[in-house]
Design a protein around this motif. Structure first.
Motif, PDB file in Angstrom:
ATOM      1  N   ASP A 194     -10.991  -7.773 -12.659  1.00 42.20           N
ATOM      2  CA  ASP A 194     -11.238  -8.325 -11.323  1.00 42.20           C
ATOM      3  C   ASP A 194      -9.987  -8.221 -10.466  1.00 42.20           C
ATOM      4  O   ASP A 194     -10.054  -7.864  -9.295  1.00 42.20           O
ATOM      5  N   SER A 195      -8.820  -8.549 -11.036  1.00 43.61           N
ATOM      6  CA  SER A 195      -7.560  -8.492 -10.303  1.00 43.61           C
ATOM      7  C   SER A 195      -7.255  -7.061  -9.862  1.00 43.61           C
ATOM      8  O   SER A 195      -6.841  -6.834  -8.722  1.00 43.61           O
ATOM      9  N   ASN A 251      -7.814  -4.477  -1.503  1.00 44.54           N
ATOM     10  CA  ASN A 251      -6.865  -4.918  -0.480  1.00 44.54           C
ATOM     11  C   ASN A 251      -5.946  -3.782  -0.043  1.00 44.54           C
ATOM     12  O   ASN A 251      -5.677  -3.614   1.148  1.00 44.54           O
ATOM     13  N   LYS A 284      -0.693 -11.427   2.562  1.00 45.07           N
ATOM     14  CA  LYS A 284      -1.544 -12.147   1.607  1.00 45.07           C
ATOM     15  C   LYS A 284      -2.967 -12.043   2.130  1.00 45.07           C
ATOM     16  O   LYS A 284      -3.260 -12.506   3.234  1.00 45.07           O
ATOM     17  N   ILE A 292      -9.507  -6.230  -6.967  1.00 43.54           N
ATOM     18  CA  ILE A 292      -9.040  -6.907  -5.748  1.00 43.54           C
ATOM     19  C   ILE A 292      -7.832  -6.171  -5.179  1.00 43.54           C
ATOM     20  O   ILE A 292      -7.752  -5.926  -3.975  1.00 43.54           O
ATOM     21  N   GLU A 293      -6.885  -5.794  -6.049  1.00 44.63           N
ATOM     22  CA  GLU A 293      -5.708  -5.045  -5.605  1.00 44.63           C
ATOM     23  C   GLU A 293      -6.117  -3.741  -4.931  1.00 44.63           C
ATOM     24  O   GLU A 293      -5.624  -3.420  -3.845  1.00 44.63           O
ATOM     25  N   GLN A 347     -10.766 -10.930 -16.146  1.00 38.22           N
ATOM     26  CA  GLN A 347      -9.892 -11.336 -15.042  1.00 38.22           C
ATOM     27  C   GLN A 347      -8.956 -10.205 -14.646  1.00 38.22           C
ATOM     28  O   GLN A 347      -8.706  -9.989 -13.464  1.00 38.22           O
ATOM     29  N   ALA A 348      -8.433  -9.463 -15.627  1.00 43.38           N
ATOM     30  CA  ALA A 348      -7.547  -8.339 -15.329  1.00 43.38           C
ATOM     31  C   ALA A 348      -8.304  -7.262 -14.559  1.00 43.38           C
ATOM     32  O   ALA A 348      -7.776  -6.682 -13.612  1.00 43.38           O
ATOM     33  N   ASP A 373      -0.386  -6.341  -5.459  1.00 39.53           N
ATOM     34  CA  ASP A 373      -0.304  -7.199  -6.629  1.00 39.53           C
ATOM     35  C   ASP A 373      -1.237  -8.380  -6.387  1.00 39.53           C
ATOM     36  O   ASP A 373      -0.927  -9.259  -5.580  1.00 39.53           O
ATOM     37  N   GLY A 374      -2.388  -8.351  -7.040  1.00 40.90           N
ATOM     38  CA  GLY A 374      -3.370  -9.410  -6.827  1.00 40.90           C
ATOM     39  C   GLY A 374      -3.832  -9.406  -5.383  1.00 40.90           C
ATOM     40  O   GLY A 374      -4.259  -8.383  -4.864  1.00 40.90           O
ATOM     41  N   ASP A 375      -3.687 -10.539  -4.710  1.00 38.06           N
ATOM     42  CA  ASP A 375      -4.130 -10.635  -3.317  1.00 38.06           C
ATOM     43  C   ASP A 375      -3.018 -10.321  -2.321  1.00 38.06           C
ATOM     44  O   ASP A 375      -3.181 -10.517  -1.124  1.00 38.06           O
ATOM     45  N   THR A 376      -1.885  -9.791  -2.800  1.00 37.61           N
ATOM     46  CA  THR A 376      -0.744  -9.491  -1.932  1.00 37.61           C
ATOM     47  C   THR A 376      -0.547  -7.986  -1.796  1.00 37.61           C
ATOM     48  O   THR A 376      -0.579  -7.260  -2.783  1.00 37.61           O
TER      49      THR A 376
END
Length: 181
Positions: A42-43, A50, A151, A46-47, A39-40, A122-125
């Motif tokens: 993947d995150s 984005n 977002k 994603i960061e 998960q880390a 940060d993640g999806d932001t």
């Protein structure tokens, strides 16, 4: 079989049962650790994605290309914080462009040139702080400072919060004639 041998077998059996019990506790923990690591990863991916999307859009914008149609989801929710006629929440791309962006950009003789100071993900932001400059239709300079909190969903901005000097925005709208279309 001697009594001593029976005690030795019993002790070995207990030790084996305890070891099996501990092993059964450790294995789910290992699975959890692997899941958390995945998960880390993947995150972080994603960061990175984005942040790269927003950076690329701002580079194109800086080069004079209109990027909002490709950066914003059609159903984006865009909130402009503060007080003034343009402050509020817009519930889709069309409303945001027509009611918030176009009143300003139609009164500019040049496109806004963004100068990015920071981009954080940060993640999806994605949070971006930038200055924007342009020339109004009357020849006066327009300067503003912005912080946008974006977002992201599926590579598009799904929700945005914008902070800017609304007095500077409104002065351009109130004191400059729109360009002829």
């Amino acid at each position: 079989m001697t009594l001593q041998r029976c005690h030795h077998i019993a002790r070995a059996s207990r030790t084996a049962l305890i070891a099996l019990g501990l092993l059964s506790l450790a294995v789910p923990g290992a699975a959890f650790a692997n899941t958390a690591a995945t998960q880390a990863t993947d995150s972080a991916a994603i960061e990175q994605r984005n942040k790269a999307i927003v950076e690329a859009a701002f580079e194109k914008w800086r080069g004079g290309t209109y990027v909002f149609a490709e950066l914003l989801a059609p159903d984006v929710v865009w909130t402009i914080h503060g007080s003034g006629p343009v402050a509020g929440t817009y519930l889709n791309q069309k409303d945001f462009i027509e009611q918030a962006s176009r009143p300003l950009t139609s009164r500019l003789a040049t496109p806004i040139a963004p100068e990015v100071h920071n981009i954080f993900a940060d993640g999806d932001t994605v949070i971006i702080r930038f200055d924007g400059t342009a020339t109004t239709t009357s020849g006066a300079p327009y300067r503003n400072q912005f912080v946008w909190i974006l977002k992201m969903k599926d590579g598009l901005v799904a929700n945005a919060e914008a902070f800017l000097d609304l007095v500077a925005y409104q002065q351009v709208v109130d004191n400059n004639a729109p360009r002829s279309q």
